[in-house]
Structures are given as C-alpha cells and as structure tokens.
Design a protein around this motif. Structure first.
Motif, mmCIF file in Angstrom:
data_model
loop_
_atom_site.group_PDB
_atom_site.id
_atom_site.type_symbol
_atom_site.label_atom_id
_atom_site.label_comp_id
_atom_site.label_asym_id
_atom_site.label_seq_id
_atom_site.Cartn_x
_atom_site.Cartn_y
_atom_site.Cartn_z
ATOM 1 N N GLU A 1 -13.444 6.081 -16.416
ATOM 2 C CA GLU A 1 -14.174 7.482 -16.510
ATOM 3 C C GLU A 1 -13.523 8.458 -15.516
ATOM 4 O O GLU A 1 -13.572 9.613 -15.823
ATOM 5 N N ILE A 2 -12.757 7.633 -14.535
ATOM 6 C CA ILE A 2 -11.910 8.491 -13.758
ATOM 7 C C ILE A 2 -10.872 9.260 -14.569
ATOM 8 O O ILE A 2 -10.412 10.390 -14.304
ATOM 9 N N ARG B 1 0.848 -1.235 -0.107
ATOM 10 C CA ARG B 1 -0.064 0.107 -0.204
ATOM 11 C C ARG B 1 0.896 1.105 -0.072
ATOM 12 O O ARG B 1 0.522 2.386 -0.282
ATOM 13 N N ARG C 1 -2.626 11.227 -8.248
ATOM 14 C CA ARG C 1 -3.803 10.958 -8.858
ATOM 15 C C ARG C 1 -3.297 10.341 -10.365
ATOM 16 O O ARG C 1 -3.821 9.079 -10.817
ATOM 17 N N MET D 1 -4.458 -2.146 -9.115
ATOM 18 C CA MET D 1 -4.386 -2.963 -7.892
ATOM 19 C C MET D 1 -5.691 -3.776 -7.842
ATOM 20 O O MET D 1 -6.875 -3.425 -8.184
ATOM 21 N N ARG E 1 -1.087 6.952 -9.997
ATOM 22 C CA ARG E 1 -2.189 5.904 -9.567
ATOM 23 C C ARG E 1 -3.016 5.155 -10.847
ATOM 24 O O ARG E 1 -3.135 4.087 -10.723
ATOM 25 N N GLN E 2 -3.277 6.092 -11.851
ATOM 26 C CA GLN E 2 -3.910 5.794 -13.039
ATOM 27 C C GLN E 2 -3.165 4.611 -13.727
ATOM 28 O O GLN E 2 -3.611 3.828 -14.558
ATOM 29 N N ASN F 1 -13.505 -5.685 -3.799
ATOM 30 C CA ASN F 1 -13.847 -4.358 -3.962
ATOM 31 C C ASN F 1 -14.440 -3.805 -5.048
ATOM 32 O O ASN F 1 -14.196 -2.889 -5.804
ATOM 33 N N ASN G 1 1.570 2.531 -3.937
ATOM 34 C CA ASN G 1 0.634 3.369 -4.594
ATOM 35 C C ASN G 1 0.196 4.769 -3.564
ATOM 36 O O ASN G 1 -0.655 5.099 -3.726
ATOM 37 N N PHE H 1 -15.412 1.827 -14.674
ATOM 38 C CA PHE H 1 -14.991 3.049 -13.618
ATOM 39 C C PHE H 1 -13.626 3.742 -13.814
ATOM 40 O O PHE H 1 -13.612 4.924 -13.902
ATOM 41 N N PRO H 2 -12.480 3.079 -13.801
ATOM 42 C CA PRO H 2 -11.464 3.581 -13.625
ATOM 43 C C PRO H 2 -11.153 4.607 -14.981
ATOM 44 O O PRO H 2 -10.293 5.746 -15.178
ATOM 45 N N ARG I 1 -10.633 -4.551 -14.345
ATOM 46 C CA ARG I 1 -10.873 -3.242 -14.044
ATOM 47 C C ARG I 1 -9.455 -2.817 -13.814
ATOM 48 O O ARG I 1 -9.161 -1.682 -14.124
ATOM 49 N N LEU J 1 -1.186 4.423 -0.627
ATOM 50 C CA LEU J 1 -2.522 4.650 0.001
ATOM 51 C C LEU J 1 -2.064 4.604 1.451
ATOM 52 O O LEU J 1 -2.586 5.047 2.276
ATOM 53 N N PHE K 1 -7.465 -6.828 -5.134
ATOM 54 C CA PHE K 1 -7.570 -6.802 -3.871
ATOM 55 C C PHE K 1 -8.295 -8.188 -3.223
ATOM 56 O O PHE K 1 -8.930 -8.982 -3.966
#
Ligand SMILES: Nc1ncnc2c1ncn2[C@@H]1O[C@H](COP(=O)(O)OP(=O)(O)OP(=O)(O)O)[C@@H](O)[C@H]1O
Ligand SMILES: [Mg+2]
Lengths: 342, 236
Positions: free
Chosen positions: A108-109, A49, A78, A86, A81-82, A92, A52, A105-106, A153, A54, A88
């Motif tokens: 879109e981010i 962790r 940010r 990662m 991290r893209q 998640n 990245n 989702f990623p 993802r 976290l 889990f």
C-alpha cells in the motif's frame, strides 16, 4: 552491495555523549549472508539502523549499490527504503491488521495496484508457510509464526537487501532454527543479500557466509565465517566461538608432565580442519612417517553453514625434533594447528 | 431517602394529570440536548483529532518533531483547558454572537461547547496515540512510509479502541457542559431543570431531568465500551 566507510555515530544525551559507532568500515557483497555479532551495547542495532537511516550517522559514508544514502532527501530515502526490507526482534506487526493485510501494508505504501499486490501477498504467505493463517490477527500467532509474517512483509516489495535486527532473539532454539532455514532458502531462491545482527554465535554458524565482530563500537575482526571459526584473531571472537564450540582445555591436561614415563617429549595441540581434509588419514601418516604417536583427548565435528568443521585436541608423543616435523606436516595438509602446551 | 423517593412516586400521577405538558417538554429538551451534544462532539473531533495528531507527531523524536509548534499548541490547549467552562461560556459570548447571531438557544450553545471540547479532545487523542509502540512506527518508516501513511495506517487504526472510548468520554463530558450552558439559556435539559426545577420548585421536573441525564450517559458509555471491546477482542 553495501560499502560502509568510517561510519561514526554519537548519541547526544543530556550531560554526555555516547560513542555508539567508532569509524566502522564494512563491505557486504551481493547475494551473501553477512552477520554482525557483538555483546549487548556494542553498537549492533545502531549500525544496522544506520543502513536504512532510521538513525542518522554522525559522520562517514554508506553506499548502497553505489548510491550515497546518507545524503538522500526525504523522498529519495522513502523510495530507497521500499527496496530494503527489515525484520525485528519483536516483529512489530500491526495488531489492527490481519496477517494478509500486514503483508499488504508495504505494498500500500509503495502504491502497488491492489490486484497485483494481493497475488504477491498470497504467494509470500505460501513461501513462509502461513497460507492457512491469512485472516488471522497477529495476536493469535506464535512467535515463530509472527516472524514469518515479518519476513513475508519485508519481502513484499521485492527488496534487494534484507536487514535483520536480532530476528531470532525472542524465539526458542527450535523455532530459531526453522526461521534461519527460511532465511537461508530465501537467500538462495531470491539471491537476496541479507545483513543480520545477533549476539548468538549459533546464528552466525548456521547461515552466515561472512561475519564481523563488533566490540565497544568498533569492528575488531571480520572475514569468512570458516576462517574466523578456525582461526579467531581476537579475544572477543574467541569467546563467541567458545559459546558454540568447546574450546576449553581441561585443566588436568595442562598440568601433565612435559615428558612421559619413557622420557619422550609431549606436546598438546589443537587441530582444526574444514571440509574435505576431515577424511584424510593424517593421523596414521603421522605415526608411520614421523614416529609420532597421537593421543586423542577431545574432538568434535560441527557444521559451519554447510561445511563440516572439526576440532581435535591431541597429545603428540615422540622425539622433540620429530614432533616439530610432524606439526609441519599437519600444517602442510591444510590443517590449522594451535600449540596449546609445548 | 426512601421517603423522598416514595413521596415523589406517589405524587407522580397527580402531577402528570395537572401538568400534561411535562412529558412533551422533557422529550423536546432531551432531543435538544442530544443534538447539541452530538453536533459539538462531531465538530470538536473535526478540529481536535488533527490537533491531537499534531501534538503527538511534533513531539521530540516523533515523525514530525517540531519543538516550536508542539510547545505553542500545547500551551494554547492548556490555556483553554484551565478556564472553567461556566466562565468560558460567558467569556466567548461576543464570539458566539458573531458566529450564530445570538448567544442564546441550542444552536448558540454549540459554539462554546465545541470550543471547550476541542482541547480536551486533542489531549485524549494525544494520550491514545502516545500509547502506540515506537517499534510499529519504525517498522513503517523502514518500509518507506510517509508521515501521512504512518498517521492514517498505523497510529489511528492501532489506537482505535482507545479513540472510541475517548469519544464516549467527550460526549459524556459535553452532556454535563450542555446542562451548564442550559442554565444561561442554552436550551436542552439544563434549561428545563433550571427554570422549572430550580426557579419554580418543581421537584418532579428536576428528578425527571436527572433520570434522563443518567440514562443518556449510561447509554453513551455502554455504546463506547461495547464498540471498543468488539474491536479489541477481534485483535486479541
Ligand atoms: N537512542 C539512543 N540514545 C542514546 N544512546 C543510545 C541510543 N540507542 C543506543 N544508545 C547507546 O548506544 C550504545 C550502542 O547501542 P546499540 O543499541 O547499538 O547496542 P546493541 O549492540 O544493539 O545492543 P543490544 O544487543 O543490547 O541490542 C549503547 O551504549 C546504548 O546505550
Ligand atoms: Mg540491539
């Protein structure tokens, strides 16, 4: 790819300080699968962790592709991290989104245009074998399927590094195997660097190129998986290996008399061999050249990643001097010898 | 009890014959209550939702952790919530007068109703969002999500069923509050029940009001439950 130097992490909780990482240094090469193994509470999650961010390291440096990530501001972080995927232990996934939208989702981010993103998601779901589940919600998937969505993802933004935090620990052995195969394929096909943490030596054995053993917040041993398997240096490493390869020596062997009935000397040795030497007729040479007889007491051949890896426990019988010469000969053939009882 | 009910029922036809205005004034009062409650629910969410989000995200270890902001907002919310509504109503009459021009009437009631509901909504939102698994937030962070991304794409969508139930609870609460406001001239069913039922001993008006209130509350709760269940079942 990743260079960690003197990484230290201290958690402050009321009344005490917990040293979770103690001067950890580590190098991960581009394109390899690097495994970190340790017991519960050793500091594995904290370590992965930190990579990245976290978790903010207390001291030390983490270079990713030459960039010092610990000094990044929010925006730089940010963006960085893209490019670091990662996965889990507990997947998640968002319960509010379908499989397709979870993988979206990623993207879109990262503000990838919708059309391009949709194509990528479809491709990834095919890659992980879930093309028929796009419209399903995560709650309707099995654990293995959920982790496949997690992998898709994590890959969506074309990361250069994939971090896996106990990615198979919530799965049964068969599903674990299929997820590990998928990770190995991805590593091959995309030349993606993978850093994984686990407490399961089978995971290390099946897919890792290199391994680091973490014990009590420190890295106690690191190297090629084959080297560590054939020649573990620390008790921690040895005990992990014994969980997948039988290294126990039956008690009655150790209590045998040191000379046999005819007065010849005996020695108990363990021979481990890697890859090609498994095919050489070393045992028969031993008998012919050194007049040393070998009694096979225990043996097994396993695979470490794609390489055969064998273990033989032998009782050598012969003249004392010849025994030593025989052992030298075995070592000269590239075999790793451990004398269990002289 | 049955005697009271059958007595009332027996009196009904005669009552409506001599009081033809009743159905119409009940209808008007119901409509006033509905729009008073609807407006104050709507406006209280405009402020309460962001406030709830700030309360959650500024909490220790959360994405916008900020002890100062969290504690200040938290105590303001607690302060307002600890004042009984009937007192709050009177306390803020000057403010109501300032905003609406008069402290009496349906529109004026929207001010105290909304102001009282905002902290209530904030706590409901906070509770709903706190339930979200930290792992989801971390996963989003690991992808490079900003705080805004996490709020809009993780926290609120994930908490949607319980947020919807929260809207139902708020609405029902405001139906009750609006009746209290009615007693001090706020309009709606409360005013009707108070003037005709309490001051003029028109039992029938009282009972009709009660029945309408029960129906309103039931309707809102059923709508909320239904919507929340539909979303939850899709995700299950
Ligand atoms: N957020 C935290 N606050 C305080 N202490 C923590 C925190 N996270 C981890 N620790 C402590 O740091 C140490 C290392 O924890 P970590 O989670 O890295 O272990 P781990 O090797 O991942 O273990 P496991 O296999 O059980 O997941 C433990 O002693 C743990 O109690
Ligand atoms: Mg862990």
């Amino acid at each position: 790819m990743i260079e960690i130097k003197d990484l230290t992490k201290i958690y402050h909780v009321p009344g005490q300080e917990i040293l979770a990482l103690d001067n950890v240094s580590l190098c991960v090469k581009k394109g390899e699968i690097f495994g970190i193994i340790g017991l519960s509470g050793a500091g594995k999650s904290t370590l992965i962790r930190c990579i990245n961010m976290l978790e903010k390291p207390t001291a030390g440096s983490i270079l990713i592709d030459g960039q010092e990530i610990t000094t990044f501001n929010n925006k730089q972080l940010r963006l960085a991290r893209q490019k670091i995927g990662m996965i889990f232990q507990h997947f998640n996934l968002l319960s509010s989104r379908t499989v397709f939208d979870n993988v979206m989702f990623p993207l879109e981010i990262a503000k990838v245009p919708r059309g391009e993103a949709g194509k990528r998601v479809t491709g990834l779901l095919e890659l992980v074998g879930l093309a028929d589940k796009t419209k399903v919600y995560p709650a309707q998937l099995s654990g293995g399927q959920k982790q496949r969505v997690g992998i898709a993802r994590a890959l969506a933004n074309h990361p250069k590094l994939l971090l896996c935090d106990e990615a198979t620990s919530a799965l049964d052995p068969q599903t674990t195997r299929s997820i590990l195969e998928l990770l190995k394929d991805i590593n091959h096909q995309l030349n993606l660097t993978i850093l994984l943490i686990t407490h399961d030596m089978n995971v290390i054995r099946q897919i890792c190129d290199r391994v680091a053993v973490i014990d009590n917040s420190r890295i106690v041993e690191a190297g090629d998986v084959l080297d560590v398997f054939s020649n573990p240096q620390t008790p921690t490493a040895r005990s992990f290996i014994s969980t997948v390869i039988n290294r126990e020596i039956p008690a009655e062997l150790l209590h045998r008399p040191e000379t046999d009935n005819n007065g010849a000397a005996t020695k108990l040795i363990r021979v481990s061999f890697i890859g090609a030497s498994a095919g050489e007729p070393v045992i028969s040479s031993l008998v012919q050249k050194y007049a040393v007889h070998a009694n096979i007491l225990y043996g097994n051949i396993d695979r470490v990643k794609d390489t055969p890896f064998g273990n033989l426990t032998l009782e050598l019988i012969g003249e004392s001097a010849k025994l030593d010469a025989g052992i030298d000969y075995l070592q000269s053939r590239g075999l790793n010898i451990e004398v269990l009882k002289a | 009890m049955t005697e009271i009910i059958s007595g009332l029922l027996a009196g009904l036809p005669a009552f409506f014959e001599t009081n033809a205005w009743v159905p119409e004034s009940v209808a008007i009062a119901t409509w006033e209550t509905i729009y008073m409650v609807a407006f104050s629910t709507g406006i209280s969410y405009v402020f309460g939702l962001p406030l709830g989000v700030i309360l959650v995200t500024t909490d220790e270890g959360h994405i916008l952790a900020n002890k100062g902001v969290n504690q200040i907002l938290g105590s303001i919310v607690n302060m307002v919530r600890s004042i009984p509504f009937i007192i709050f109503l009177i306390l803020i009459i000057p403010l109501t007068r300032l905003i609406v021009g008069t402290p009496i009437g349906t529109i004026a009631s929207i001010v105290p109703l909304t102001l009282a509901a905002i902290p209530f909504v904030a706590r409901l939102v906070e509770t709903a969002l706190k339930e979200i698994d930290r792992g989801l937030i971390e996963a989003a962070q690991s992808m490079g999500a900003s705080a805004w991304d996490i709020i809009a794409k993780v926290l609120i969508p994930e908490a949607k069923p319980s947020l919807i139930l929260g809207v139902a609870i708020t609405t029902i609460n405001l139906v009750g509050y609006s009746a209290m406001a009615g007693i001090v001239g706020g309009g709606g069913l409360g005013t009707l029940a108070y003037y005709y039922g309490y001051q003029r001993y028109e039992d029938v008006i009282m009972w009709v009001t009660v029945v309408v209130l029960i129906l309103l509350v039931q309707g809102v709760q059923m709508l909320g439950d239904g919507l929340a269940a539909r979303i939850a079942s899709k995700r299950r």
